[in-house]
Write a protein that holds these residues in place. Structure first.
Motif, short mmCIF file in Angstrom:
data_model
loop_
_atom_site.label_atom_id
_atom_site.label_comp_id
_atom_site.label_asym_id
_atom_site.label_seq_id
_atom_site.Cartn_x
_atom_site.Cartn_y
_atom_site.Cartn_z
N GLU A 7 54.70 69.93 35.97
CA GLU A 7 54.82 68.68 36.73
C GLU A 7 53.96 68.79 37.99
O GLU A 7 54.12 69.72 38.78
CB GLU A 7 56.29 68.44 37.10
CG GLU A 7 56.54 67.30 38.06
CD GLU A 7 56.06 65.96 37.51
OE1 GLU A 7 55.11 65.41 38.13
OE2 GLU A 7 56.62 65.49 36.51
N ASP A 8 53.02 67.82 38.17
CA ASP A 8 52.12 67.89 39.33
C ASP A 8 52.68 67.21 40.57
O ASP A 8 52.10 67.33 41.65
CB ASP A 8 50.74 67.33 38.99
CG ASP A 8 50.78 65.86 38.62
OD1 ASP A 8 51.85 65.36 38.26
OD2 ASP A 8 49.72 65.20 38.70
N ASP A 9 53.81 66.53 40.45
CA ASP A 9 54.50 66.00 41.62
C ASP A 9 55.35 67.13 42.19
O ASP A 9 56.40 67.48 41.64
CB ASP A 9 55.39 64.82 41.20
CG ASP A 9 56.12 64.17 42.37
OD1 ASP A 9 56.48 64.88 43.33
OD2 ASP A 9 56.35 62.95 42.32
N VAL A 10 54.88 67.72 43.29
CA VAL A 10 55.51 68.94 43.82
C VAL A 10 56.97 68.71 44.17
O VAL A 10 57.84 69.54 43.87
CB VAL A 10 54.73 69.46 45.05
CG1 VAL A 10 55.45 70.66 45.67
CG2 VAL A 10 53.31 69.83 44.65
N ALA A 13 59.01 68.42 41.01
CA ALA A 13 59.08 69.74 40.37
C ALA A 13 60.11 70.62 41.06
O ALA A 13 60.87 71.35 40.40
CB ALA A 13 57.71 70.41 40.40
N GLU A 14 60.18 70.55 42.38
CA GLU A 14 61.16 71.35 43.12
C GLU A 14 62.58 70.90 42.82
O GLU A 14 63.49 71.72 42.68
CB GLU A 14 60.88 71.25 44.63
CG GLU A 14 59.61 71.98 45.06
CD GLU A 14 59.31 71.79 46.54
OE1 GLU A 14 60.00 70.96 47.18
OE2 GLU A 14 58.39 72.47 47.04
N VAL A 15 62.78 69.59 42.71
CA VAL A 15 64.11 69.05 42.38
C VAL A 15 64.54 69.53 40.99
O VAL A 15 65.67 69.97 40.78
CB VAL A 15 64.11 67.51 42.44
CG1 VAL A 15 65.40 66.95 41.84
CG2 VAL A 15 63.94 67.04 43.88
N LEU A 16 63.61 69.45 40.03
CA LEU A 16 63.92 69.88 38.66
C LEU A 16 64.22 71.37 38.62
O LEU A 16 65.18 71.81 37.97
CB LEU A 16 62.75 69.56 37.74
CG LEU A 16 62.47 68.08 37.48
CD1 LEU A 16 61.20 67.91 36.67
CD2 LEU A 16 63.64 67.42 36.76
#
Length: 227
Positions: A7-10, A13-16
């Motif tokens: 995932e390129d949305d940082v 991606a951190e939430v996931l």
């Protein structure tokens, strides 16, 4: 179990990663398709969460590569594209499920659990090996009627052993499956976790050799009465 999040949305991606880690999965996160491909070729993954729009190698091409390599584990595709045509493209590329952003995080976690149950030794709510039961929705472990208190890593290790049953798991293989690349332990750490698990299982009434050592190879579970 080990999950790769591409995932390129940082921020997303951190939430996931946080949500999956809280549920005892080992999680690796990458931001572009080419790096993800390198990681896929280096490690074993039980599931891949894949954004459709990625730099260097898009999600559709990445998924097609996976299936061409006979990767049979599930792929959850995420995208902001919500047309029927986009969904068909993603599913035809080999995705097992498809969610449109923004999505409900709890629903995503439920779908991931459902995907991971497919083709595993999981029951509807967890794993069973003889008198041992693991509830994957509550992370509770019981032997017969005795509740066993485990640390998150102990739970992940025991779940891995139950999922593989009589298949021998090496210490290196265990490290690869339940620790991230950011916090790899030594093999002595695995031995320590195995020792602790054996002690807790024995205290609950399990036999001393419930977790067997296959010398020079690794660990596996003792045969059940049913074989």
């Amino acid at each position: 179990m080990r999950i790769l999040v591409v995932e390129d949305d940082v921020q997303l991606a951190e939430v996931l990663a946080e949500a999956l880690t809280d549920r005892q999965y080992a999680v690796d996160v990458v931001q572009d398709g080419e790096v993800a491909w390198d990681w896929f070729n280096s490690l074993h993954y039980d599931l891949i969460v894949l954004d459709l729009t990625l730099p260097k190698l898009d999600g559709v091409s990445f998924c097609q590569r996976l299936r061409n390599r006979n990767f049979t584990a599930p792929v959850m595709m995420l995208t902001a594209r919500d047309t029927i045509a986009d969904k068909i493209i993603g599913l035809d590329a080999g995705a097992d499920d498809y969610m449109v952003k923004p999505f409900d995080l709890q629903e995503l976690m439920a779908r991931i659990r459902a995907l991971l149950r497919r083709g595993s030794s999981a029951t509807v709510t967890g794993f069973v090996w003889g008198s041992l039961r693991l509830d994957s929705s509550t992370y509770e472990v019981t032997y017969k009627t005795e509740l066993i208190q485990l640390t998150p890593k102990e739970y992940a290790l025991l779940e891995l052993l139950v999922a593989n049953g009589r298949r021998v798991l090496s210490r290196a293989g265990i490290i690869e499956r339940i620790w991230t690349l950011q916090d790899p332990p030594t093999e002595e750490t695995v031995k320590s976790h195995i020792k602790s698990l054996r002690q807790k299982l024995k205290a609950a009434g399990a036999p001393d050799d419930f977790i067997e050592t296959v010398h020079g190879l690794g660990y596996r579970l003792k045969k059940t009465e049913a074989g």
